[in-house]
Design a protein around this motif. Structure first.
Motif, PDB file in Angstrom:
ATOM      1  N   ASN A 321       0.669  -1.108   0.093  1.00  0.00           N
ATOM      2  CA  ASN A 321      -0.022   0.018  -0.048  1.00  0.00           C
ATOM      3  C   ASN A 321       1.069   1.129   0.066  1.00  0.00           C
ATOM      4  OD1 ASN A 321      -2.613  -1.449   1.070  1.00  0.00           O
ATOM      5  ND2 ASN A 321      -1.134  -2.145   2.314  1.00  0.00           N
ATOM      6  N   TYR A 322       0.429   2.225  -0.914  1.00  0.00           N
ATOM      7  CA  TYR A 322       1.438   3.308  -0.858  1.00  0.00           C
ATOM      8  C   TYR A 322       0.423   4.573  -1.688  1.00  0.00           C
ATOM      9  CZ  TYR A 322       4.357   7.275  -2.252  1.00  0.00           C
ATOM     10  OH  TYR A 322       4.861   8.457  -2.430  1.00  0.00           O
ATOM     11  N   GLY A 323       0.443   5.573  -0.822  1.00  0.00           N
ATOM     12  CA  GLY A 323      -0.555   6.629  -1.458  1.00  0.00           C
ATOM     13  C   GLY A 323      -0.346   7.799  -0.726  1.00  0.00           C
ATOM     14  N   PRO A 324      -0.801   9.200  -1.429  1.00  0.00           N
ATOM     15  CA  PRO A 324      -0.856  10.414  -0.772  1.00  0.00           C
ATOM     16  C   PRO A 324      -2.199  10.513   0.308  1.00  0.00           C
ATOM     17  CG  PRO A 324      -1.525  10.656  -2.932  1.00  0.00           C
ATOM     18  CD  PRO A 324      -0.955   9.140  -2.702  1.00  0.00           C
ATOM     19  N   GLY A 325      -2.100  11.117   1.436  1.00  0.00           N
ATOM     20  CA  GLY A 325      -3.108  11.488   2.157  1.00  0.00           C
ATOM     21  C   GLY A 325      -3.166  10.728   3.493  1.00  0.00           C
ATOM     22  N   ASP A 326      -3.793  11.246   4.511  1.00  0.00           N
ATOM     23  CA  ASP A 326      -3.824  10.572   5.792  1.00  0.00           C
ATOM     24  C   ASP A 326      -5.127   9.635   6.020  1.00  0.00           C
ATOM     25  OD1 ASP A 326      -4.018  10.085   8.737  1.00  0.00           O
ATOM     26  OD2 ASP A 326      -3.742  12.322   9.084  1.00  0.00           O
ATOM     27  N   PRO A 327      -4.609   8.420   6.158  1.00  0.00           N
ATOM     28  CA  PRO A 327      -5.678   7.396   6.181  1.00  0.00           C
ATOM     29  C   PRO A 327      -6.733   7.667   7.227  1.00  0.00           C
ATOM     30  CG  PRO A 327      -3.675   6.432   6.810  1.00  0.00           C
ATOM     31  CD  PRO A 327      -3.224   7.860   6.477  1.00  0.00           C
ATOM     32  N   THR A 328      -6.231   8.323   8.481  1.00  0.00           N
ATOM     33  CA  THR A 328      -7.202   8.617   9.634  1.00  0.00           C
ATOM     34  C   THR A 328      -8.049   9.658   8.977  1.00  0.00           C
ATOM     35  OG1 THR A 328      -5.910  10.521  10.250  1.00  0.00           O
ATOM     36  CG2 THR A 328      -5.355   8.285  11.176  1.00  0.00           C
ATOM     37  N   LEU A 329      -7.902  10.319   8.045  1.00  0.00           N
ATOM     38  CA  LEU A 329      -8.974  11.334   7.613  1.00  0.00           C
ATOM     39  C   LEU A 329     -10.131  10.664   6.632  1.00  0.00           C
ATOM     40  CD1 LEU A 329      -6.600  14.246   6.792  1.00  0.00           C
ATOM     41  CD2 LEU A 329      -8.091  13.988   8.803  1.00  0.00           C
ATOM     42  N   ALA A 330     -10.200   9.583   6.306  1.00  0.00           N
ATOM     43  CA  ALA A 330     -10.849   8.865   5.239  1.00  0.00           C
ATOM     44  C   ALA A 330     -12.207   8.647   5.951  1.00  0.00           C
ATOM     45  CB  ALA A 330     -10.289   7.181   4.916  1.00  0.00           C
ATOM     46  N   HIS A 331     -13.294   9.045   5.028  1.00  0.00           N
ATOM     47  CA  HIS A 331     -14.614   8.679   5.627  1.00  0.00           C
ATOM     48  C   HIS A 331     -15.122   9.780   6.662  1.00  0.00           C
ATOM     49  CE1 HIS A 331     -14.353   3.948   4.744  1.00  0.00           C
ATOM     50  NE2 HIS A 331     -13.698   4.766   4.001  1.00  0.00           N
ATOM     51  N   THR A 332     -14.188  10.851   6.631  1.00  0.00           N
ATOM     52  CA  THR A 332     -14.653  12.166   7.534  1.00  0.00           C
ATOM     53  C   THR A 332     -15.243  13.177   7.153  1.00  0.00           C
ATOM     54  OG1 THR A 332     -12.424  13.152   7.731  1.00  0.00           O
ATOM     55  CG2 THR A 332     -12.657  11.454   9.318  1.00  0.00           C
ATOM     56  N   ARG A 333     -15.843  14.217   7.643  1.00  0.00           N
ATOM     57  CA  ARG A 333     -16.500  15.255   7.190  1.00  0.00           C
ATOM     58  C   ARG A 333     -15.509  16.042   6.847  1.00  0.00           C
ATOM     59  NH1 ARG A 333     -21.770  17.150   7.154  1.00  0.00           N
ATOM     60  NH2 ARG A 333     -22.320  15.309   8.892  1.00  0.00           N
ATOM     61  N   GLU A 334     -14.295  15.958   7.396  1.00  0.00           N
ATOM     62  CA  GLU A 334     -13.255  17.078   7.217  1.00  0.00           C
ATOM     63  C   GLU A 334     -12.034  16.442   6.293  1.00  0.00           C
ATOM     64  OE1 GLU A 334     -14.079  15.843  10.183  1.00  0.00           O
ATOM     65  OE2 GLU A 334     -15.683  17.446  10.754  1.00  0.00           O
ATOM     66  N   GLU A 335     -12.326  15.421   5.806  1.00  0.00           N
ATOM     67  CA  GLU A 335     -11.478  14.651   4.767  1.00  0.00           C
ATOM     68  C   GLU A 335     -10.755  15.846   3.880  1.00  0.00           C
ATOM     69  OE1 GLU A 335     -11.034  11.039   1.534  1.00  0.00           O
ATOM     70  OE2 GLU A 335     -13.069  11.815   2.352  1.00  0.00           O
ATOM     71  N   HIS A 336      -9.469  15.734   3.849  1.00  0.00           N
ATOM     72  CA  HIS A 336      -8.603  16.741   3.065  1.00  0.00           C
ATOM     73  C   HIS A 336      -7.239  15.903   2.748  1.00  0.00           C
ATOM     74  CE1 HIS A 336      -7.474  17.660   7.298  1.00  0.00           C
ATOM     75  NE2 HIS A 336      -6.337  17.834   6.688  1.00  0.00           N
TER      76      HIS A 336
END
Length: 355
Positions: A321-336
């Motif tokens: 697995n490798y990609g940009p982005g913070d996995p803890t933000l997944a599925h949140t209203r504040e996703e960025h």
């Protein structure tokens, strides 16, 4: 959006374009159409489609083939569309992190790498965020395994820019109790099935999860109650109760071994398997994986979740697995996602595939 996708625009702008096309699971057709149309414009790519999954492959004649895969669906929108780019270089919106930033990187590479040191397969698939029966990659494995053939795979899930090796397995069981119905005013005539569930919860509370080291990566396990069902009415002693338990297990165990372990924990109770998916070993000893880790330049870690790398592992293809982005933000209203992180992922993958 009324226009097509420009795959040679800046990767952050492409991410925003993808985010602005709603693609909640099972509603991906518009985005799949745009992806297919854009990829077919490049003569160095052979493009196939199954449902709302699109696969593009190069035929450079290289000795090794790498698969880059990502899902195009998102969880339901939470008042977080259209996308918004703030002055600090952060792109906000549903799917920014999970995982349209990774998909944008794939699309940019597909368009710009008209020659590379490896042949490449780009997989864009649907319905990852819902039940496994709908998963587009699962469908491709079953119908078109030849489309997915390769020596190494990278799943572009958000990892904060590090390499996450393998993944946990997961299974769910219902641990069931039975009793005898009665009027709650005469409870002594009944047998309360909910009360009988107390030892199940006690065993869960006392359970000490394993931490398993594989290829230098540590996989923490978890055994947890995630749901309790029981009761009929406010004046009825219940005669049935079920505790749903989720076991996240290390990839050193097969699904059968993991189920045996769970049944051992709840010996004496009825244990019913409801769903299961295997884990995936890290595979970091494979030469392509080692070269990829070196190119990314960060210490790898264990994937503390289940991901579709398990499907590649089942095909005998080492995958990370490798990609940009913070996995803890997944599925949140504040996703960025940070624009710099998207550009860094594109830069590192380009260097690995052309250097």
């Amino acid at each position: 959006m009324g226009r097509g996708l420009d795959l040679k625009t800046d990767v952050a702008a492409l991410t925003a374009d993808l985010v602005d096309v709603p693609s909640v699971s099972r509603e991906e057709k518009q985005l799949a159409d745009l992806v297919e149309q854009a990829l077919r414009a490049y003569p160095h790519l052979a493009v196939d489609r199954d449902g709302d999954a699109v696969v593009a492959r190069t035929r450079f004649g290289r000795a090794e083939r790498v698969v880059l895969a990502g899902h195009i669906d998102t969880v339901p929108i939470a008042d977080n569309l259209p996308s918004r780019l703030d002055a600090d270089g952060v792109l906000w919106g549903c799917g920014t992190s999970d995982m349209k930033a990774g998909v944008a990187v794939q699309l940019r590479l597909a368009a710009t790498l008209e020659d590379a040191n490896r042949d490449l397969t780009y997989v864009f698939y649907d319905a990852e965020e819902i039940a496994a029966e709908f998963n587009g990659l699962k469908r491709l494995v079953e119908r078109h395994p030849d489309w997915l053939a390769g020596d190494f795979a990278v799943l572009m899930e958000p990892t904060g820019g590090r390499v996450d090796g393998g993944c946990q397995g997961t299974l769910r069981v219902r641990v069931e109790t039975t009793g005898r119905r009665a009027h709650s005013a005469r409870s002594w005539l009944g047998e309360n099935a909910i009360h009988k569930a107390a030892p199940i919860l006690a065993r869960l509370a006392a359970y000490e999860p394993r931490r398993v080291e594989i290829d230098g990566l540590t996989y923490p396990e978890g055994l947890n109650a995630v749901m309790i069902e029981g009761g009929h009415a406010g004046n009825v002693i219940p005669d049935t109760c079920a505790v749903t338990v989720n076991y996240r297990f290390s990839p050193d165990q097969s699904e059968a071994e993991a189920l045996d372990r769970v049944r051992g924990v709840f010996e004496g109770f009825d244990v019913v398997l409801t769903d299961s998916a295997p884990g995936a070993l890290p595979g970091l000893s494979h030469p392509a994986a080692a070269a990829f880790v070196d190119a990314i330049g960060t210490a790898p870690a264990a994937k503390e979740a289940w991901t579709d790398v398990a499907r590649f592992s089942a095909l005998g293809i080492p995958a990370v697995n490798y990609g940009p982005g913070d996995p803890t933000l997944a599925h949140t209203r504040e996703e960025h996602v940070e624009v710099a992180a998207i550009r860094e992922a594109e830069r590192k993958l380009t260097a690995w595939l052309t250097g």
